[in-house]
Scaffold this motif. Sequence first.
Motif, PDB file in Angstrom:
ATOM      1  N   VAL A  61       0.841  -1.208   0.000  1.00  0.00           N
ATOM      2  CA  VAL A  61       0.000   0.000   0.000  1.00  0.00           C
ATOM      3  C   VAL A  61       0.873   1.253   0.000  1.00  0.00           C
ATOM      4  CG1 VAL A  61      -1.637   1.343   1.355  1.00  0.00           C
ATOM      5  CG2 VAL A  61      -1.998  -1.107   1.053  1.00  0.00           C
ATOM      6  N   THR A  62       1.895   1.271   0.857  1.00  0.00           N
ATOM      7  CA  THR A  62       2.794   2.436   0.926  1.00  0.00           C
ATOM      8  C   THR A  62       3.521   2.650  -0.393  1.00  0.00           C
ATOM      9  OG1 THR A  62       3.134   2.088   3.296  1.00  0.00           O
ATOM     10  CG2 THR A  62       4.731   3.470   2.145  1.00  0.00           C
ATOM     11  N   GLY A  63       4.100   1.578  -0.921  1.00  0.00           N
ATOM     12  CA  GLY A  63       4.841   1.689  -2.175  1.00  0.00           C
ATOM     13  C   GLY A  63       3.963   2.090  -3.339  1.00  0.00           C
ATOM     14  N   SER A  64       2.751   1.553  -3.391  1.00  0.00           N
ATOM     15  CA  SER A  64       1.839   1.880  -4.491  1.00  0.00           C
ATOM     16  C   SER A  64       1.439   3.351  -4.456  1.00  0.00           C
ATOM     17  CB  SER A  64       0.590   0.999  -4.419  1.00  0.00           C
ATOM     18  OG  SER A  64       0.920  -0.362  -4.571  1.00  0.00           O
ATOM     19  N   LEU A  65       1.032   3.828  -3.273  1.00  0.00           N
ATOM     20  CA  LEU A  65       0.618   5.230  -3.164  1.00  0.00           C
ATOM     21  C   LEU A  65       1.775   6.174  -3.470  1.00  0.00           C
ATOM     22  CD1 LEU A  65      -1.646   5.115   0.029  1.00  0.00           C
ATOM     23  CD2 LEU A  65      -2.373   5.363  -2.347  1.00  0.00           C
ATOM     24  N   TRP A  66       2.947   5.852  -2.929  1.00  0.00           N
ATOM     25  CA  TRP A  66       4.108   6.706  -3.148  1.00  0.00           C
ATOM     26  C   TRP A  66       4.502   6.704  -4.626  1.00  0.00           C
ATOM     27  CZ3 TRP A  66       9.053   6.388   0.418  1.00  0.00           C
ATOM     28  CH2 TRP A  66       9.912   7.427   0.096  1.00  0.00           C
ATOM     29  N   GLY A  67       4.589   5.515  -5.207  1.00  0.00           N
ATOM     30  CA  GLY A  67       5.052   5.415  -6.586  1.00  0.00           C
ATOM     31  C   GLY A  67       4.055   5.941  -7.599  1.00  0.00           C
ATOM     32  N   LEU A  68       2.771   5.679  -7.384  1.00  0.00           N
ATOM     33  CA  LEU A  68       1.766   6.052  -8.378  1.00  0.00           C
ATOM     34  C   LEU A  68       1.270   7.475  -8.213  1.00  0.00           C
ATOM     35  CD1 LEU A  68      -0.333   2.753  -8.482  1.00  0.00           C
ATOM     36  CD2 LEU A  68       1.502   3.467 -10.021  1.00  0.00           C
ATOM     37  N   ALA A  69       1.287   7.990  -6.986  1.00  0.00           N
ATOM     38  CA  ALA A  69       0.690   9.302  -6.748  1.00  0.00           C
ATOM     39  C   ALA A  69       1.694  10.407  -6.455  1.00  0.00           C
ATOM     40  CB  ALA A  69      -0.314   9.202  -5.589  1.00  0.00           C
ATOM     41  N   PHE A  70       2.822  10.079  -5.833  1.00  0.00           N
ATOM     42  CA  PHE A  70       3.711  11.132  -5.345  1.00  0.00           C
ATOM     43  C   PHE A  70       5.084  11.164  -6.021  1.00  0.00           C
ATOM     44  CE2 PHE A  70       0.795  10.206  -1.798  1.00  0.00           C
ATOM     45  CZ  PHE A  70       0.230  11.467  -1.642  1.00  0.00           C
ATOM     46  N   ALA A  71       5.541  10.048  -6.578  1.00  0.00           N
ATOM     47  CA  ALA A  71       6.832  10.063  -7.262  1.00  0.00           C
ATOM     48  C   ALA A  71       6.740  10.951  -8.504  1.00  0.00           C
ATOM     49  CB  ALA A  71       7.234   8.643  -7.655  1.00  0.00           C
ATOM     50  N   PRO A  72       7.793  11.683  -8.820  1.00  0.00           N
ATOM     51  CA  PRO A  72       7.743  12.564 -10.002  1.00  0.00           C
ATOM     52  C   PRO A  72       7.729  11.762 -11.299  1.00  0.00           C
ATOM     53  CG  PRO A  72       9.962  12.506  -9.092  1.00  0.00           C
ATOM     54  CD  PRO A  72       9.091  11.751  -8.118  1.00  0.00           C
ATOM     55  N   ALA A  73       7.178  12.342 -12.340  1.00  0.00           N
ATOM     56  CA  ALA A  73       7.174  11.696 -13.649  1.00  0.00           C
ATOM     57  C   ALA A  73       8.583  11.639 -14.221  1.00  0.00           C
ATOM     58  CB  ALA A  73       6.241  12.444 -14.600  1.00  0.00           C
ATOM     59  N   ASP A  74       8.855  10.629 -15.006  1.00  0.00           N
ATOM     60  CA  ASP A  74      10.159  10.497 -15.645  1.00  0.00           C
ATOM     61  C   ASP A  74      10.309  11.553 -16.737  1.00  0.00           C
ATOM     62  OD1 ASP A  74      12.628   8.638 -16.063  1.00  0.00           O
ATOM     63  OD2 ASP A  74      11.795   8.901 -18.075  1.00  0.00           O
ATOM     64  N   TYR A  75      11.529  12.101 -16.892  1.00  0.00           N
ATOM     65  CA  TYR A  75      11.714  13.194 -17.838  1.00  0.00           C
ATOM     66  C   TYR A  75      11.607  12.734 -19.289  1.00  0.00           C
ATOM     67  CZ  TYR A  75      16.495  11.700 -19.007  1.00  0.00           C
ATOM     68  OH  TYR A  75      17.586  10.989 -19.452  1.00  0.00           O
ATOM     69  N   GLN A  76      11.774  11.421 -19.542  1.00  0.00           N
ATOM     70  CA  GLN A  76      11.652  10.905 -20.900  1.00  0.00           C
ATOM     71  C   GLN A  76      10.336  10.146 -21.115  1.00  0.00           C
ATOM     72  OE1 GLN A  76      15.334   8.626 -21.303  1.00  0.00           O
ATOM     73  NE2 GLN A  76      16.104  10.140 -22.767  1.00  0.00           N
ATOM     74  N   GLN A  77       9.996   9.268 -20.152  1.00  0.00           N
ATOM     75  CA  GLN A  77       8.842   8.390 -20.324  1.00  0.00           C
ATOM     76  C   GLN A  77       7.542   8.977 -19.771  1.00  0.00           C
ATOM     77  OE1 GLN A  77       9.675   4.243 -19.191  1.00  0.00           O
ATOM     78  NE2 GLN A  77      11.837   4.790 -19.078  1.00  0.00           N
ATOM     79  N   GLY A  78       7.645  10.054 -19.027  1.00  0.00           N
ATOM     80  CA  GLY A  78       6.448  10.628 -18.435  1.00  0.00           C
ATOM     81  C   GLY A  78       5.873   9.709 -17.368  1.00  0.00           C
TER      82      GLY A  78
ATOM     83  N   LEU B   1      10.122   1.977  -5.126  1.00  0.00           N
ATOM     84  CA  LEU B   1      10.335   0.719  -5.847  1.00  0.00           C
ATOM     85  C   LEU B   1      10.904  -0.344  -4.916  1.00  0.00           C
ATOM     86  CD1 LEU B   1      10.367  -0.927  -8.436  1.00  0.00           C
ATOM     87  CD2 LEU B   1      12.579   0.115  -9.008  1.00  0.00           C
ATOM     88  N   VAL B   2      11.854   0.067  -4.077  1.00  0.00           N
ATOM     89  CA  VAL B   2      12.405  -0.863  -3.089  1.00  0.00           C
ATOM     90  C   VAL B   2      11.316  -1.344  -2.133  1.00  0.00           C
ATOM     91  CG1 VAL B   2      14.022  -1.111  -1.158  1.00  0.00           C
ATOM     92  CG2 VAL B   2      14.735   0.083  -3.229  1.00  0.00           C
ATOM     93  N   ILE B   3      10.460  -0.417  -1.714  1.00  0.00           N
ATOM     94  CA  ILE B   3       9.360  -0.776  -0.811  1.00  0.00           C
ATOM     95  C   ILE B   3       8.429  -1.783  -1.478  1.00  0.00           C
ATOM     96  CG2 ILE B   3       7.318   0.123   0.375  1.00  0.00           C
ATOM     97  CD1 ILE B   3       8.873   2.726   0.840  1.00  0.00           C
ATOM     98  N   MET B   4       8.137  -1.580  -2.756  1.00  0.00           N
ATOM     99  CA  MET B   4       7.268  -2.510  -3.478  1.00  0.00           C
ATOM    100  C   MET B   4       7.918  -3.883  -3.616  1.00  0.00           C
ATOM    101  SD  MET B   4       4.280  -1.375  -4.297  1.00  0.00           S
ATOM    102  CE  MET B   4       3.751  -2.309  -5.728  1.00  0.00           C
TER     103      MET B   4
END
Length: 250
Positions: free
Chosen positions: A34-51, A205-208
Amino acid sequence: MWAFIHKLGSPKWFYGISAKLQPWFWAAAALLIVTGSLWGLAFAPADYQQGNSFRIIYVHVPAAFLAQSIFIAMAVSGLVFMVWKIKVADMAAAVMAPLGAAMTFVALFSGAVWGVPTWGTWWMWDARLTSMLILLFLYLGVIALRGAFTSRDSASRAASVLAMVGVINIPIIKYSVDWWYTLHQPASFTLTSRPAMPTEMWLPLVIMVLGFYSFFIALTLMRTRSEILRREANKRWVQDLVNGQVEEAR
């Protein structure tokens, strides 16, 4: 150490100790995923190439890690069963296979979805993708072998041999991006070098990854307990356990 390994080989002892460990791993899996999903999907910044398409990494990478790790665990369990005749090892290997196949499929499917916006194609017969597809076939082969024999011992030995032989595919998967030309990118992070992505991207990603491994351990403990009850149904301690549960339910 050897005393612990000897205890681990006892279905009755394993059944008891796994009941105590299982809730902790379920709780850890739920919290981490749950922590990794919320952090990665909602709060991590978008990639500068892949968005935002890069966010599938939070499912793809843990699934790919787990798919390979489960097969290694199956091979080790098969070796333990073949050499020391420890039944619990074979039971664990038997229940690992379906989850390993599922994780391999998730890795392949999520990789295909990721490949469309990133590479412009959902599939290419390069070394990494092909070796992962072979891993899926190996899992299906192990599952099929366990159902192809009337003798449980023969099925267990055949499945163990295939797992031990098939484990040679794991280093091919890992080093395929170094040995051959491939569209697949190198590892996003390793234990020996600094991650190529920012902390706010690789930490979830490590958390996931940890959450997926906790889920694997919890599910393996739960399903191995069920397999123990099925295979040891004629043993006195299992009959006493079942009778006791029936009495409590009345």
